[in-house]
Design a protein around this motif. Sequence first.
Motif, PDB file in Angstrom:
ATOM      1  N   SER A   1       5.531  26.252 -18.825  1.00 30.38           N
ATOM      2  CA  SER A   1       5.287  26.808 -20.079  1.00 30.38           C
ATOM      3  C   SER A   1       5.639  28.306 -19.815  1.00 30.38           C
ATOM      4  O   SER A   1       5.958  29.053 -18.962  1.00 30.38           O
ATOM      5  CB  SER A   1       3.965  26.795 -20.628  1.00 30.38           C
ATOM      6  OG  SER A   1       3.228  27.313 -19.603  1.00 30.38           O
ATOM      7  N   TYR A   2       6.079  29.036 -21.211  1.00 28.95           N
ATOM      8  CA  TYR A   2       6.555  30.360 -21.214  1.00 28.95           C
ATOM      9  C   TYR A   2       5.495  31.120 -22.328  1.00 28.95           C
ATOM     10  O   TYR A   2       5.426  30.477 -23.499  1.00 28.95           O
ATOM     11  CB  TYR A   2       7.836  30.364 -21.541  1.00 28.95           C
ATOM     12  CG  TYR A   2       8.427  31.978 -22.137  1.00 28.95           C
ATOM     13  CD1 TYR A   2       8.795  32.651 -20.987  1.00 28.95           C
ATOM     14  CD2 TYR A   2       8.181  32.367 -23.244  1.00 28.95           C
ATOM     15  CE1 TYR A   2       9.331  33.938 -21.353  1.00 28.95           C
ATOM     16  CE2 TYR A   2       8.744  33.668 -23.615  1.00 28.95           C
ATOM     17  CZ  TYR A   2       8.852  34.328 -22.471  1.00 28.95           C
ATOM     18  OH  TYR A   2       9.620  35.656 -22.974  1.00 28.95           O
ATOM     19  N   GLU A   3       4.758  32.113 -21.641  1.00 31.55           N
ATOM     20  CA  GLU A   3       4.036  32.854 -22.688  1.00 31.55           C
ATOM     21  C   GLU A   3       4.291  34.283 -22.595  1.00 31.55           C
ATOM     22  O   GLU A   3       4.802  34.651 -21.370  1.00 31.55           O
ATOM     23  CB  GLU A   3       2.541  32.683 -22.114  1.00 31.55           C
ATOM     24  CG  GLU A   3       1.975  31.523 -22.038  1.00 31.55           C
ATOM     25  CD  GLU A   3       1.835  30.794 -23.556  1.00 31.55           C
ATOM     26  OE1 GLU A   3       1.792  31.449 -24.407  1.00 31.55           O
ATOM     27  OE2 GLU A   3       1.370  29.442 -23.463  1.00 31.55           O
ATOM     28  N   GLN A   4       4.151  35.030 -23.600  1.00 27.62           N
ATOM     29  CA  GLN A   4       4.458  36.473 -23.588  1.00 27.62           C
ATOM     30  C   GLN A   4       3.068  37.155 -23.986  1.00 27.62           C
ATOM     31  O   GLN A   4       2.329  36.830 -24.810  1.00 27.62           O
ATOM     32  CB  GLN A   4       5.612  36.918 -24.683  1.00 27.62           C
ATOM     33  CG  GLN A   4       5.702  38.236 -24.695  1.00 27.62           C
ATOM     34  CD  GLN A   4       7.146  38.631 -25.564  1.00 27.62           C
ATOM     35  OE1 GLN A   4       6.822  38.465 -26.773  1.00 27.62           O
ATOM     36  NE2 GLN A   4       8.008  39.203 -25.052  1.00 27.62           N
ATOM     37  N   ALA A   5       2.858  38.208 -22.998  1.00 27.27           N
ATOM     38  CA  ALA A   5       1.687  39.054 -23.036  1.00 27.27           C
ATOM     39  C   ALA A   5       1.882  40.381 -23.532  1.00 27.27           C
ATOM     40  O   ALA A   5       2.832  40.928 -23.169  1.00 27.27           O
ATOM     41  CB  ALA A   5       1.007  39.379 -21.463  1.00 27.27           C
ATOM     42  N   SER A   6       1.110  40.646 -24.633  1.00 27.77           N
ATOM     43  CA  SER A   6       1.516  41.865 -25.058  1.00 27.77           C
ATOM     44  C   SER A   6       0.713  43.127 -24.288  1.00 27.77           C
ATOM     45  O   SER A   6       1.170  44.329 -24.301  1.00 27.77           O
ATOM     46  CB  SER A   6       0.417  42.229 -26.246  1.00 27.77           C
ATOM     47  OG  SER A   6      -1.062  41.835 -26.417  1.00 27.77           O
ATOM     48  N   ASN A   7      -0.233  42.910 -23.261  1.00 26.31           N
ATOM     49  CA  ASN A   7      -0.795  43.893 -22.469  1.00 26.31           C
ATOM     50  C   ASN A   7      -1.187  43.367 -20.938  1.00 26.31           C
ATOM     51  O   ASN A   7      -1.286  42.051 -21.116  1.00 26.31           O
ATOM     52  CB  ASN A   7      -1.905  44.631 -23.212  1.00 26.31           C
ATOM     53  CG  ASN A   7      -2.989  43.739 -23.741  1.00 26.31           C
ATOM     54  OD1 ASN A   7      -3.366  42.979 -22.854  1.00 26.31           O
ATOM     55  ND2 ASN A   7      -3.446  43.764 -24.793  1.00 26.31           N
ATOM     56  N   ALA A   8      -1.695  44.175 -20.068  1.00 28.54           N
ATOM     57  CA  ALA A   8      -1.919  43.578 -19.045  1.00 28.54           C
ATOM     58  C   ALA A   8      -3.281  42.719 -18.890  1.00 28.54           C
ATOM     59  O   ALA A   8      -3.212  41.755 -18.412  1.00 28.54           O
ATOM     60  CB  ALA A   8      -2.363  44.885 -17.805  1.00 28.54           C
TER      61      ALA A   8
END
Length: 329
Positions: free
Chosen positions: A5-12
């Motif tokens: 799966s692919y996820e994008q994180a906005s912060n740590a």
Amino acid sequence: MNLFSYEQASNAAAAIDLAKAGNAPRYLGGGTNLVDLMREDIERPDMLIDITQLPADIEPRSDGSLLIGAAAKNTALAADSYVRSALPLLSRSILAGASAQIRNMATVGGNILQRTRCRYFYDDAAHCNKRHPGDGCDARDGFNRYHAILGASPSCVATHPSDMCVALAALDARLHLKGPIGLRSMPFLDLHRLPGERPDIETDLQPNELITAVEIPPLPFARRSTYRKVRDRASYAFALISVAAAVDIDEAGKVHDARLALGGVAHKPWRALKAEAVLKGAPANVESFRAAAEAELAAAIGLKDNGFKIELAKRTIVAVLDELKGEGA
């Protein structure tokens, strides 16, 4: 390549929360090493967490230190005006690595955590303790021109491939980390491990821990510094030997202080502490430089194809220090 799966994180914090939900998550910066490893079926993450939205600032501070966001691109760091003037060894080390296209994509954090380019590590038909613990090390008796001469073990003779990390080792950098247990910092020199009996355990990061920034403490004499890379061809080649050095020479012509690190010689960026000890207080001349190099390489052990690297390392250390001496003349 396995399914993931692919996820994008906005912060740590979001990245760490996502990582805790995966069985085998990996943080994705530029992907210049991780994607290669996935294609070769060496890395098999079930989740990729895109962390390119993390801070990428390059921030000189009033005390002379420098804070570098882990998502900063290698190209941006090398081109930064403060880095080029105050820390030329860092800029030059980055420009000596890979290609312009890769430097445009690669992040500082990813560069630090890249894995070895040992051909046996990438060859699934070869025995490799780093890929399969207890499997053996075909590099020891195979083609080992690029392999370690310092700090190796019967289990692994691979080298760390980064150029930038050699400069960070010389500069006493610190890492800012964030993980499930919270925030902490670590001396850069404590991050990478020597192979010992477990070369598959490459760093002292905790599970799902993330590098958020790199801090370089004040080092005024780093303005007299450089990075030299000796390789088989002029571009896009890994180091046979590399040297990152900064020296402070007093008015009497003696070495007041020095920073020295080597690449292409060990499983981790190699800080040349023995050489530094010899240099401090010694006359800034070729004889002292050679004595320092001899002290650092006294424990080096060559393999079938790389014994030449011991003398090459000594000569490169001497040449770099002599060059820096001339810059202040």
